[in-house]
Design a protein around this motif. Structure first.
Motif, PDB file in Angstrom:
ATOM      1  N   MET A   1      -2.870  -0.701   5.136  1.00 60.57           N
ATOM      2  CA  MET A   1      -4.049   0.035   6.694  1.00 60.57           C
ATOM      3  C   MET A   1      -3.320   1.400   6.852  1.00 60.57           C
TER       4      MET A   1
ATOM      5  N   ARG B   1      -2.510  -9.858   3.557  1.00 59.73           N
ATOM      6  CA  ARG B   1      -1.607  -8.348   4.450  1.00 59.73           C
ATOM      7  C   ARG B   1      -1.371  -7.195   2.750  1.00 59.73           C
ATOM      8  N   ARG B   2      -0.511  -8.066   1.554  1.00 58.92           N
ATOM      9  CA  ARG B   2      -0.274  -7.406   1.398  1.00 58.92           C
ATOM     10  C   ARG B   2      -1.084  -6.905   0.231  1.00 58.92           C
TER      11      ARG B   2
ATOM     12  N   PHE C   1      -3.253   3.763   9.606  1.00 60.59           N
ATOM     13  CA  PHE C   1      -3.707   3.507  11.512  1.00 60.59           C
ATOM     14  C   PHE C   1      -3.206   5.317  11.819  1.00 60.59           C
TER      15      PHE C   1
ATOM     16  N   GLU D   1       9.318  -2.999  -0.813  1.00 59.68           N
ATOM     17  CA  GLU D   1      10.999  -3.922  -1.077  1.00 59.68           C
ATOM     18  C   GLU D   1      10.262  -4.725  -0.150  1.00 59.68           C
ATOM     19  N   ILE D   2       9.583  -5.064   0.652  1.00 62.78           N
ATOM     20  CA  ILE D   2       9.507  -6.220   1.669  1.00 62.78           C
ATOM     21  C   ILE D   2       8.562  -7.164   0.572  1.00 62.78           C
TER      22      ILE D   2
ATOM     23  N   PHE E   1       8.984   1.102   0.759  1.00 61.41           N
ATOM     24  CA  PHE E   1       8.894   0.204   1.875  1.00 61.41           C
ATOM     25  C   PHE E   1       8.114  -1.117   1.569  1.00 61.41           C
ATOM     26  N   ALA E   2       6.704  -0.556   1.651  1.00 63.36           N
ATOM     27  CA  ALA E   2       5.813  -1.783   1.484  1.00 63.36           C
ATOM     28  C   ALA E   2       5.719  -2.213   0.045  1.00 63.36           C
TER      29      ALA E   2
ATOM     30  N   LYS F   1      13.045   6.450   7.846  1.00 59.99           N
ATOM     31  CA  LYS F   1      12.651   6.825   6.443  1.00 59.99           C
ATOM     32  C   LYS F   1      12.330   7.519   6.370  1.00 59.99           C
TER      33      LYS F   1
ATOM     34  N   ASP G   1      -2.350   6.623  14.430  1.00 57.44           N
ATOM     35  CA  ASP G   1      -0.403   6.406  14.810  1.00 57.44           C
ATOM     36  C   ASP G   1       0.353   6.510  12.969  1.00 57.44           C
TER      37      ASP G   1
ATOM     38  N   ARG H   1       2.379   5.456  12.098  1.00 59.05           N
ATOM     39  CA  ARG H   1       2.928   3.631  12.060  1.00 59.05           C
ATOM     40  C   ARG H   1       3.998   3.637  10.912  1.00 59.05           C
ATOM     41  N   LEU H   2       4.842   4.919  11.228  1.00 61.94           N
ATOM     42  CA  LEU H   2       5.875   5.421   9.509  1.00 61.94           C
ATOM     43  C   LEU H   2       7.381   4.906  10.353  1.00 61.94           C
ATOM     44  N   ILE H   3       7.464   4.621   9.795  1.00 62.17           N
ATOM     45  CA  ILE H   3       9.274   4.457   9.966  1.00 62.17           C
ATOM     46  C   ILE H   3      10.091   5.913  10.283  1.00 62.17           C
TER      47      ILE H   3
ATOM     48  N   ARG I   1       1.417   4.870   1.512  1.00 68.57           N
ATOM     49  CA  ARG I   1       2.070   3.809   2.043  1.00 68.57           C
ATOM     50  C   ARG I   1       0.980   2.784   1.494  1.00 68.57           C
TER      51      ARG I   1
END
Ligand SMILES: Nc1ncnc2c1ncn2[C@@H]1O[C@H](COP(=O)(O)OP(=O)(O)OP(=O)(O)O)[C@@H](O)[C@H]1O
Ligand SMILES: [Mg+2]
Lengths: 279, 228
Positions: free
Chosen positions: B83, B78-79, B85, B105-106, B102-103, B94, B87, B89-91, B150
């Motif tokens: 992706m 997945r890295r 979307f 960081e993980i 974040f992408a 943040k 909608d 899909r932000l946090i 992201r």
């Protein structure tokens, strides 16, 4: 943590209570053992001999007593020595015993010591079966009472600690589950971005461990201050009773509580994550 | 780079979303997935990022079968996929910068690397001035560009976009398409599921049309077609 503040407080509270019970049970059991070993008479068995036992029979008896399991020391107290001791214990008013010199009513006796307080009752029974023994006495039941007390404290302490420990683990697991639920959207995003299981789970593990550690810390502090004030109170009002005051041992107990709180938190969150966060 | 061999997807409830689909996608391609609602476009993208496993057939990425991939390897797949979307899909709590960071960081990137990598990407999507804002303070187009930033910040080899213009006005949609073209020119493969026929017609890229779980059409520099 604010999100589930009530649940968090409940789980920390349960951890505190269960650890308080555990901590005080442990200190009680340790102290009873300590008292039993420090109170001389409770470890000492007095064996009164029948009048008219011959000198060589007494010597053989000493040999027989030496072979009873657990016996570590024997001393012979003749009836004259016993009277002297009695007189000394009366101090200035010893004159009321003056009439006894001609006709000493006290018997000859052995004083026997055992290695552990627990061995006293069995040894006493065997001593009573020797021929020439009139009566066996030890601690007037103090040892048995103390040991019975620690027996019950051990059993009930373990049961309540076990039940409350499970409740604490369950509450932690529920708290973490709510936490996971509240952040499921964020978790979904993390997974989509390629976060590893470890990375996704770590904050929840930390949350559970923090809850556990907080509970453990509060319990340890309460036990610490409670025990210290008990120590000073006992020292003033009951100076003849000696409680454990070795800081190393106390810190070991406190450290154990802290570690156990941490373990409860870690276990609770691990269970929850295993069930509700399969990533 | 991506091959689907006779892939079928039947969901637990018995719905057959994809039926014996075979598809080959080369590195650097720009592909539109079109077709009516329920045709299986989203299902196809989910199979590629291994959100779902095929019921039958094989999905192969860079020579690796996704069905045989171990769970713990999935994050690393997945890295490599960015992706995007409909909608976003932000946090929510943040900032733009943090969402993009974040992408990284993980993946365990250092703060230094993050501070170096994020600003150029924000510049590329035109959000360098809004880096400190949170999603609620942004327009839909800006949120979508944050999402794109992201998706591209750790240099993915593939961008999977599921109706990325679904919530955008026509002009903003075109800005996003220009951004995608830009990213595609740098060598990133792009797969985009969409209903935006005007975009598909104008871009003249490869079009794969799905209908009822099968590929009804697959043409280079194609058009959206008539069904919609
Ligand atoms: N998780 C799921 N469980 C069960 N059925 C599903 C699931 N996801 C999709 N489906 C079904 O699979 C079929 C294809 O769905 P899919 O989302 O792939 O369509 P789509 O082409 O993306 O449609 P749209 O254009 O509306 O987004 C639909 O009939 C849908 O109801
Ligand atoms: Mg869809």
């Amino acid at each position: 943590m604010l999100r589930n503040s009530w649940l968090s407080v409940a789980s920390i509270g349960t951890i505190i209570i269960s650890l308080l019970i555990l901590g005080s049970s442990i200190l009680l059991v340790l102290n009873v053992g300590y008292i039993a070993s420090t109170v001389e008479s409770s470890l000492e068995i007095t064996v009164f001999l029948e009048d008219g036992v011959e000198q060589d029979r007494m010597e053989r008896m000493e040999e027989e007593i030496r072979f009873i399991p657990g016996v570590t020391a024997i001393s012979f107290v003749s009836r004259d020595q016993a009277l002297d001791e009695l007189r000394r214990s009366f101090g200035e008013r010893a004159d009321i015993l003056s009439g006894l010199d001609e006709d000493n009513p006290l018997p000859n006796a052995f004083r026997v010591k055992t290695r552990e307080a627990e061995m006293v009752p069995a040894a006493a029974q065997q001593l009573g079966e020797l021929s020439g023994v009139e009566q066996v006495r030890y601690g007037q039941g103090v040892v048995e009472k103390l040991l019975a007390l620690t027996h019950w404290v051990r059993i009930w302490g373990s049961i309540t600690m076990g039940v409350l420990g499970f409740a604490a683990i369950f509450l932690i697991a529920t708290t973490i589950r709510m936490s996971v639920f509240a952040r499921r959207r964020e978790i979904g995003i993390m997974k989509m971005l390629g976060a590893t299981n470890f990375f996704v789970r770590m904050p929840f593990m930390l949350e559970g461990m923090t809850l556990g550690l907080t509970g453990g810390l509060v319990a340890a502090l309460i036990i610490n201050f409670g025990y210290l004030s008990l120590l000073s109170k006992v020292m003033i009002t009951l100076p003849f009773i000696q409680l454990i005051s070795d800081p190393a041992l106390i810190y070991q107990v406190l450290g154990g509580l802290l570690g156990l709180g941490f373990a409860i938190g870690a276990l609770g969150s691990a269970i929850s994550l295993h069930r509700f966060l399969r990533v | 780079m991506i091959q689907l061999y006779n892939v079928s997807k039947i969901y637990d409830n018995g719905v057959k979303a994809l039926n014996d689909v075979s598809l080959h996608i080369r590195k650097g391609e720009f592909i539109f997935l079109v077709g009516p609602s329920g045709a299986g476009k989203s299902s196809l993208t989910k199979l590629i990022c291994r959100e779902e496993l095929p019921s039958r057939g094989q999905v192969v990425i860079n020579g690796r079968s996704l069905a045989r991939m171990k769970n713990r390897e999935v994050p690393y797949l997945r890295r490599k996929i960015g992706m995007v979307f409909q909608d976003f899909r932000l946090i929510a709590n943040k900032t733009v910068f943090e969402n993009v960071a974040f992408a990284l960081e993980i993946t365990g990137a250092s703060n230094k690397d993050i501070k170096r990598a994020v600003p150029p990407v924000l510049r590329m999507v035109g959000l360098e001035k809004k880096a400190r804002m949170i999603p609620a303070q942004l327009s839909g187009g800006e949120q979508q560009r944050t999402c794109v930033a992201r998706a591209i910040v750790n240099n993915p080899v593939l961008i999977l976009a599921d109706e990325p213009t679904g919530n955008l006005d026509p002009e903003t949609s075109w800005d996003l398409m220009k951004l995608f073209l830009d990213i595609n020119r740098r060598g990133t493969t792009i797969i985009m599921a969409t209903h935006a026929w005007d975009i598909v017609d104008a871009m003249k890229k490869r079009v794969v049309a799905l209908g009822d779980g099968i590929i009804t059409r697959d043409e280079e520099s194609g058009a959206y077609g008539y069904e919609s």
